[in-house]
Design a protein around this motif. Structure first.
Motif, PDB file in Angstrom:
ATOM      1  N   SER A  93     -36.383   5.600  62.992  1.00 53.84           N
ATOM      2  CA  SER A  93     -37.712   5.784  62.386  1.00 53.84           C
ATOM      3  C   SER A  93     -37.807   5.073  61.037  1.00 53.84           C
ATOM      4  O   SER A  93     -36.858   5.107  60.249  1.00 53.84           O
ATOM      5  CB  SER A  93     -37.968   7.268  62.167  1.00 53.84           C
ATOM      6  N   ASP A 100     -22.541  11.520  62.321  1.00 57.19           N
ATOM      7  CA  ASP A 100     -23.575  10.473  62.233  1.00 57.19           C
ATOM      8  C   ASP A 100     -23.459   9.532  63.439  1.00 57.19           C
ATOM      9  O   ASP A 100     -24.472   9.129  64.024  1.00 57.19           O
ATOM     10  CB  ASP A 100     -23.404   9.649  60.951  1.00 57.19           C
ATOM     11  N   TYR A 126     -35.828  12.363  70.766  1.00 53.07           N
ATOM     12  CA  TYR A 126     -34.687  13.098  70.214  1.00 53.07           C
ATOM     13  C   TYR A 126     -34.045  13.924  71.312  1.00 53.07           C
ATOM     14  O   TYR A 126     -34.726  14.421  72.198  1.00 53.07           O
ATOM     15  CB  TYR A 126     -35.149  13.986  69.056  1.00 53.07           C
ATOM     16  N   LYS A 127     -32.724  14.025  71.240  1.00 52.48           N
ATOM     17  CA  LYS A 127     -31.989  14.797  72.248  1.00 52.48           C
ATOM     18  C   LYS A 127     -31.152  15.867  71.546  1.00 52.48           C
ATOM     19  O   LYS A 127     -30.972  15.803  70.328  1.00 52.48           O
ATOM     20  CB  LYS A 127     -31.073  13.867  73.036  1.00 52.48           C
ATOM     21  N   TYR A 146     -39.263  11.380  56.248  1.00 53.32           N
ATOM     22  CA  TYR A 146     -38.548  10.239  56.837  1.00 53.32           C
ATOM     23  C   TYR A 146     -37.841  10.733  58.085  1.00 53.32           C
ATOM     24  O   TYR A 146     -37.839  11.931  58.383  1.00 53.32           O
ATOM     25  CB  TYR A 146     -37.582   9.598  55.820  1.00 53.32           C
ATOM     26  N   TYR A 197     -24.767  16.755  58.071  1.00 49.98           N
ATOM     27  CA  TYR A 197     -25.066  17.316  56.747  1.00 49.98           C
ATOM     28  C   TYR A 197     -23.951  18.270  56.304  1.00 49.98           C
ATOM     29  O   TYR A 197     -23.593  18.301  55.127  1.00 49.98           O
ATOM     30  CB  TYR A 197     -26.390  18.084  56.776  1.00 49.98           C
ATOM     31  N   ARG A 254     -29.528   7.958  70.234  1.00 50.23           N
ATOM     32  CA  ARG A 254     -30.802   7.238  70.144  1.00 50.23           C
ATOM     33  C   ARG A 254     -30.993   6.317  71.344  1.00 50.23           C
ATOM     34  O   ARG A 254     -30.153   5.476  71.612  1.00 50.23           O
ATOM     35  CB  ARG A 254     -30.807   6.451  68.827  1.00 50.23           C
TER      36      ARG A 254
HETATM   37  P1  NDP Z   1     -30.542  12.672  60.445  1.00 50.05           P
HETATM   38  O1  NDP Z   1     -29.574  13.604  61.071  1.00 50.05           O
HETATM   39  O2  NDP Z   1     -31.958  13.113  60.319  1.00 50.05           O
HETATM   40  O3  NDP Z   1     -30.535  11.270  61.237  1.00 50.05           O
HETATM   41  C1  NDP Z   1     -29.361  10.515  61.382  1.00 50.05           C
HETATM   42  C2  NDP Z   1     -29.582   9.380  62.408  1.00 50.05           C
HETATM   43  O4  NDP Z   1     -29.488   9.887  63.738  1.00 50.05           O
HETATM   44  C3  NDP Z   1     -30.953   8.730  62.332  1.00 50.05           C
HETATM   45  O5  NDP Z   1     -30.820   7.397  62.760  1.00 50.05           O
HETATM   46  C4  NDP Z   1     -31.779   9.524  63.340  1.00 50.05           C
HETATM   47  O6  NDP Z   1     -32.876   8.793  63.836  1.00 50.05           O
HETATM   48  C5  NDP Z   1     -30.755   9.803  64.419  1.00 50.05           C
HETATM   49  N1  NDP Z   1     -30.910  11.137  65.038  1.00 50.05           N
HETATM   50  C6  NDP Z   1     -30.816  12.326  64.393  1.00 50.05           C
HETATM   51  N2  NDP Z   1     -30.937  13.351  65.251  1.00 50.05           N
HETATM   52  C7  NDP Z   1     -31.122  12.781  66.476  1.00 50.05           C
HETATM   53  C8  NDP Z   1     -31.313  13.334  67.797  1.00 50.05           C
HETATM   54  N3  NDP Z   1     -31.324  14.653  67.991  1.00 50.05           N
HETATM   55  N4  NDP Z   1     -31.495  12.482  68.840  1.00 50.05           N
HETATM   56  C9  NDP Z   1     -31.467  11.143  68.620  1.00 50.05           C
HETATM   57  N5  NDP Z   1     -31.283  10.575  67.403  1.00 50.05           N
HETATM   58  C10 NDP Z   1     -31.107  11.377  66.339  1.00 50.05           C
HETATM   59  O7  NDP Z   1     -29.929  12.299  58.995  1.00 50.05           O
HETATM   60  P2  NDP Z   1     -30.633  11.615  57.718  1.00 50.05           P
HETATM   61  O8  NDP Z   1     -31.315  10.377  58.179  1.00 50.05           O
HETATM   62  O9  NDP Z   1     -31.383  12.623  56.931  1.00 50.05           O
HETATM   63  O10 NDP Z   1     -29.329  11.271  56.845  1.00 50.05           O
HETATM   64  C11 NDP Z   1     -28.434  10.248  57.250  1.00 50.05           C
HETATM   65  C12 NDP Z   1     -27.122  10.401  56.479  1.00 50.05           C
HETATM   66  O11 NDP Z   1     -27.351  10.351  55.067  1.00 50.05           O
HETATM   67  C13 NDP Z   1     -26.412  11.726  56.756  1.00 50.05           C
HETATM   68  O12 NDP Z   1     -25.027  11.505  56.868  1.00 50.05           O
HETATM   69  C14 NDP Z   1     -26.702  12.566  55.520  1.00 50.05           C
HETATM   70  O13 NDP Z   1     -25.649  13.475  55.267  1.00 50.05           O
HETATM   71  C15 NDP Z   1     -26.840  11.502  54.422  1.00 50.05           C
HETATM   72  N6  NDP Z   1     -27.765  11.947  53.376  1.00 50.05           N
HETATM   73  C16 NDP Z   1     -27.254  12.404  52.175  1.00 50.05           C
HETATM   74  C17 NDP Z   1     -28.090  12.904  51.196  1.00 50.05           C
HETATM   75  C18 NDP Z   1     -27.552  13.460  49.908  1.00 50.05           C
HETATM   76  O14 NDP Z   1     -28.304  14.080  49.140  1.00 50.05           O
HETATM   77  N7  NDP Z   1     -26.274  13.280  49.580  1.00 50.05           N
HETATM   78  C19 NDP Z   1     -29.549  12.892  51.374  1.00 50.05           C
HETATM   79  C20 NDP Z   1     -29.981  12.419  52.681  1.00 50.05           C
HETATM   80  C21 NDP Z   1     -29.104  11.964  53.627  1.00 50.05           C
HETATM   81  P3  NDP Z   1     -34.295   8.870  63.077  1.00 50.05           P
HETATM   82  O15 NDP Z   1     -34.071   8.301  61.699  1.00 50.05           O
HETATM   83  O16 NDP Z   1     -35.184   8.031  63.898  1.00 50.05           O
HETATM   84  O17 NDP Z   1     -34.699  10.322  63.026  1.00 50.05           O
END
Ligand code: NDP
Length: 255
Positions: A94, A153, A177-178, A19, A195, A160
């Protein structure tokens, strides 16, 4: 749950959960809109607390101040994750494969019920626990982690790129992504400060609860997103020549 966490750690070390930036429908079922998927996946945590509190709560737990505070903290986190976080999500986030949504939904049913039963039915914390060092310290750690998580977050979501004139339901190109800069990304020197915050948050919750179910959840969280942070970190290093060389994946100075 600790066993499932260990299994998750092992499998997600080699397989990137498909994902977000690794989103694919190949072999993982149809793709669902991210906002809808996050709501469906995470809301069982809130529903579990509500159902247990309304129908099955133990009067001793209901009268215990610490149990109420901890259930409130758990619910506030999931109010953000299930409702506010998806609402703030850009429309071109995504999409989420249906199988990942289902797995996360099942995990959240299990974990939501485990934490709600532990704090609502099984484990009435004594009044003295409210002034114990582990409760006070745990709650402070929880708030620190929550702040790091929500702030980071928000920084990521602001990165984005939103194509101009994008309408609800219209086809949108996969966003770029940046490099995340500022906030706790720079302060802690990690690629995945959101995270880091989440891991700190549930570690604090485990300290404050001082119970096996909360510890199991904290360990599972680390196993689940720790490995994902390593993949994100490698992804940044592969993609950006100017990526800050002093950053670690998720644990400052270490990992
Ligand atoms: P990500 O860091 O992969 O993505 C967070 C959001 O930011 C998404 O919308 C992503 O878009 C966007 N994003 C991330 N990096 C970039 C970048 N470099 N440039 C532009 N956009 C970016 O986090 P997750 O989606 O995995 O998780 C979201 C939240 O849920 C987090 O706070 C995490 O801690 C929590 N979580 C908790 C879990 C648990 O076990 N307790 C399990 C999973 C998540 P896109 O989706 O398009 O990549």
């Amino acid at each position: 749950m600790i066993g499932v966490g260990a299994l998750t750690f092992f499998t997600t070390t080699f397989i990137k959960a498909p994902y977000g930036r690794y989103s694919t429908s190949k072999g993982w079922g149809p793709l669902l809109p991210a906002r809808f998927a996050w709501f469906v996946m995470e809301s069982p945590n809130l529903i579990a607390v509500l159902v247990i509190q309304i129908h099955y709560a133990n009067p001793l737990c209901r009268a215990a101040p610490c149990n109420n505070v901890l259930l409130l903290l758990f619910s506030l986190h999931y109010l953000n994750r299930a409702v506010l976080y998806p609402l703030r999500m850009n429309r071109n986030a995504s999409p989420m494969p249906a199988s990942v949504t289902l797995l996360a939904f099942l995990y959240c049913c299990w974990n939501g019920l485990t934490q709600a039963l532990s704090l609502g039915v099984v484990n009435a914390l004594p009044a003295a626990h409210a002034t114990s060092p582990q409760f006070l310290l745990g709650v402070c750690i929880f708030f620190l982690g929550a702040f790091i998580n929500v702030h980071s977050d928000a920084l990521l979501q602001a990165l984005r790129h939103q194509p101009p004139g994008n309408k609800v339901g219209s086809h949108v190109p996969r966003a770029a992504y940046k490099i995340p800069r500022g906030g706790f990304f720079d302060l802690l020197g990690v690629s995945c400060a959101n995270y880091t915050g989440e891991i700190i948050e549930w570690a604090g919750f485990a300290v404050a609860c001082w119970s096996v179910p909360a510890l199991a959840f904290a360990l599972f969280t680390f196993c689940n997103i720790g490995t994902r942070a390593r993949h994100h970190h490698q992804n940044y290093l592969d993609k950006f020549e100017d990526y800050p060389s002093n950053r670690k994946a998720v644990i400052p100075f270490l990992w």
